[in-house]
Write a protein that holds these residues in place. Sequence first.
Motif, PDB file in Angstrom:
ATOM      1  N   GLU A  12      -5.703  -2.735   6.345  1.00 49.25           N
ATOM      2  CA  GLU A  12      -5.217  -2.252   5.192  1.00 49.25           C
ATOM      3  C   GLU A  12      -5.324  -2.699   3.807  1.00 49.25           C
ATOM      4  O   GLU A  12      -5.083  -1.896   3.046  1.00 49.25           O
ATOM      5  CB  GLU A  12      -3.758  -2.078   5.473  1.00 49.25           C
ATOM      6  CG  GLU A  12      -3.318  -0.843   6.826  1.00 49.25           C
ATOM      7  CD  GLU A  12      -2.136  -0.721   6.976  1.00 49.25           C
ATOM      8  OE1 GLU A  12      -1.189  -1.353   6.656  1.00 49.25           O
ATOM      9  OE2 GLU A  12      -1.868   0.015   7.991  1.00 49.25           O
ATOM     10  N   SER A  13      -5.669  -3.899   3.626  1.00 54.59           N
ATOM     11  CA  SER A  13      -6.047  -4.413   2.481  1.00 54.59           C
ATOM     12  C   SER A  13      -7.219  -4.879   1.840  1.00 54.59           C
ATOM     13  O   SER A  13      -7.794  -5.099   0.954  1.00 54.59           O
ATOM     14  CB  SER A  13      -5.057  -5.766   2.420  1.00 54.59           C
ATOM     15  OG  SER A  13      -5.846  -7.018   3.193  1.00 54.59           O
TER      16      SER A  13
ATOM     17  N   SER B  80      -4.184   4.789   3.238  1.00 51.86           N
ATOM     18  CA  SER B  80      -3.394   4.422   1.825  1.00 51.86           C
ATOM     19  C   SER B  80      -3.928   5.219   0.730  1.00 51.86           C
ATOM     20  O   SER B  80      -4.999   5.611   0.454  1.00 51.86           O
ATOM     21  CB  SER B  80      -3.635   3.180   1.271  1.00 51.86           C
ATOM     22  OG  SER B  80      -3.348   2.071   2.557  1.00 51.86           O
TER      23      SER B  80
ATOM     24  N   ILE C  67      -9.141  -0.839  -0.780  1.00 51.83           N
ATOM     25  CA  ILE C  67      -8.102   0.160  -0.248  1.00 51.83           C
ATOM     26  C   ILE C  67      -9.034   0.884   0.979  1.00 51.83           C
ATOM     27  O   ILE C  67     -10.065   0.982   0.980  1.00 51.83           O
ATOM     28  CB  ILE C  67      -7.904   1.271  -1.407  1.00 51.83           C
ATOM     29  CG1 ILE C  67      -6.849   2.248  -1.006  1.00 51.83           C
ATOM     30  CG2 ILE C  67      -8.910   2.144  -1.822  1.00 51.83           C
ATOM     31  CD1 ILE C  67      -6.119   3.021  -2.065  1.00 51.83           C
TER      32      ILE C  67
ATOM     33  N   HIS D  88       0.940  -1.058  -0.051  1.00 52.40           N
ATOM     34  CA  HIS D  88       0.044   0.023   0.076  1.00 52.40           C
ATOM     35  C   HIS D  88       0.765   1.094  -0.073  1.00 52.40           C
ATOM     36  O   HIS D  88       2.217   1.177   0.700  1.00 52.40           O
ATOM     37  CB  HIS D  88      -1.007   0.182   1.321  1.00 52.40           C
ATOM     38  CG  HIS D  88      -0.546   0.223   2.688  1.00 52.40           C
ATOM     39  ND1 HIS D  88      -0.961   1.563   3.360  1.00 52.40           N
ATOM     40  CD2 HIS D  88       0.412  -0.413   3.190  1.00 52.40           C
ATOM     41  CE1 HIS D  88      -0.327   1.729   4.555  1.00 52.40           C
ATOM     42  NE2 HIS D  88       0.508   0.399   4.547  1.00 52.40           N
TER      43      HIS D  88
ATOM     44  N   MET E  22       1.756  -4.069   4.922  1.00 53.83           N
ATOM     45  CA  MET E  22       0.796  -3.762   5.814  1.00 53.83           C
ATOM     46  C   MET E  22       1.537  -3.811   7.124  1.00 53.83           C
ATOM     47  O   MET E  22       2.310  -4.722   7.373  1.00 53.83           O
ATOM     48  CB  MET E  22      -0.357  -4.654   5.549  1.00 53.83           C
ATOM     49  CG  MET E  22      -0.847  -4.992   4.359  1.00 53.83           C
ATOM     50  SD  MET E  22      -1.622  -3.718   3.558  1.00 53.83           S
ATOM     51  CE  MET E  22      -0.838  -4.051   1.661  1.00 53.83           C
TER      52      MET E  22
ATOM     53  N   TRP F 191       5.740   3.155  -0.895  1.00 52.99           N
ATOM     54  CA  TRP F 191       5.188   1.920  -0.781  1.00 52.99           C
ATOM     55  C   TRP F 191       5.553   0.957   0.487  1.00 52.99           C
ATOM     56  O   TRP F 191       6.800   0.975   0.623  1.00 52.99           O
ATOM     57  CB  TRP F 191       5.559   1.216  -2.216  1.00 52.99           C
ATOM     58  CG  TRP F 191       4.654   1.954  -3.362  1.00 52.99           C
ATOM     59  CD1 TRP F 191       5.337   2.812  -4.128  1.00 52.99           C
ATOM     60  CD2 TRP F 191       3.213   1.571  -3.518  1.00 52.99           C
ATOM     61  NE1 TRP F 191       4.369   2.981  -5.212  1.00 52.99           N
ATOM     62  CE2 TRP F 191       3.055   2.219  -4.721  1.00 52.99           C
ATOM     63  CE3 TRP F 191       2.317   0.745  -3.254  1.00 52.99           C
ATOM     64  CZ2 TRP F 191       1.742   2.299  -5.623  1.00 52.99           C
ATOM     65  CZ3 TRP F 191       1.096   0.859  -3.820  1.00 52.99           C
ATOM     66  CH2 TRP F 191       0.814   1.544  -4.824  1.00 52.99           C
TER      67      TRP F 191
ATOM     68  N   LEU G 216      -3.322   0.893  -3.474  1.00 53.06           N
ATOM     69  CA  LEU G 216      -3.137  -0.536  -2.973  1.00 53.06           C
ATOM     70  C   LEU G 216      -2.920  -1.456  -4.354  1.00 53.06           C
ATOM     71  O   LEU G 216      -3.842  -1.113  -5.120  1.00 53.06           O
ATOM     72  CB  LEU G 216      -4.107  -1.023  -2.157  1.00 53.06           C
ATOM     73  CG  LEU G 216      -4.280  -2.353  -1.729  1.00 53.06           C
ATOM     74  CD1 LEU G 216      -3.330  -2.384  -0.573  1.00 53.06           C
ATOM     75  CD2 LEU G 216      -5.873  -2.467  -0.854  1.00 53.06           C
TER      76      LEU G 216
END
Length: 188
Positions: free
Chosen positions: A99-100, A153, A148, A67, A78, A75, A156
Motif C-alpha cells: 500500500e505504500s 488508495s 501510491i 493512505h 496500511m 485516511w 498517500l
Amino acid sequence: MNPNTSELLDLLTGFVPATDDERRHVESLHALLLSAASPFSRLHFEPGHVTASAFVVDPEGSRLLLHHHRRLDRWLQMGGHVDSGESVIDAALREAREESGLEAIALPARAPFDIDVHAIPAGKGEPPHLHFDVRFIVRAANPASIRIAPAESNDLRWFELDEAIDAMKSPESRRAIEKIRRAANSRP
C-alpha cells in the motif's frame, strides 16, 4: 490449534492495553482465537476475523504515512487481511509494502503495539462484520520513496502526528498515534 493462532496468542501474552476499551478488544481477540476454527479467514464473518495493520513512521517517528482508502473513503494506516498460512507480522509488513510502495521498512519490535476491534460495513458481497486488528509500528528507511497503489488508495501522504489524528478522526486512531508519540519521545 494452527501455528498462527498459537503465535498470536503468544504475542498477546505480554501485551498491556492502554485503555479499558483496548483491554476489551484484547479480550475479544483472545476469545475469537480460542473459539473460531478459522479466525484468520477473511470468510469468517461471525463475528469477524483477524486483520493486521502497520503504522508506518518516518525514521524519527515524528510523521505517519496514511493512505486514503478507496472503498472506505477514509485516511487509514496500511493494513488488511491475513493471507492463508501468513503470520500477522508478515501480513502487516506485506500490506505496508503493497500500500505504500516502500521496500526498505523495518519492524522495531515483533510485538503488537495496539489492538483494535472495529466494524466493517457490508460491501463487495460480504456482510457487515468485525476486524480484530493487530497493529504494529513499522519504520521506513527512505520516506521519500512512497508510491501510491491506485487499486487500494485515492491518495498517500506523510502526516505530522497531530495532523494524522485530525485526518483519521477516531478514538482508536488517537490512542495508537499517542502511543507512537510516546515511543518517539522515549527514543535515545
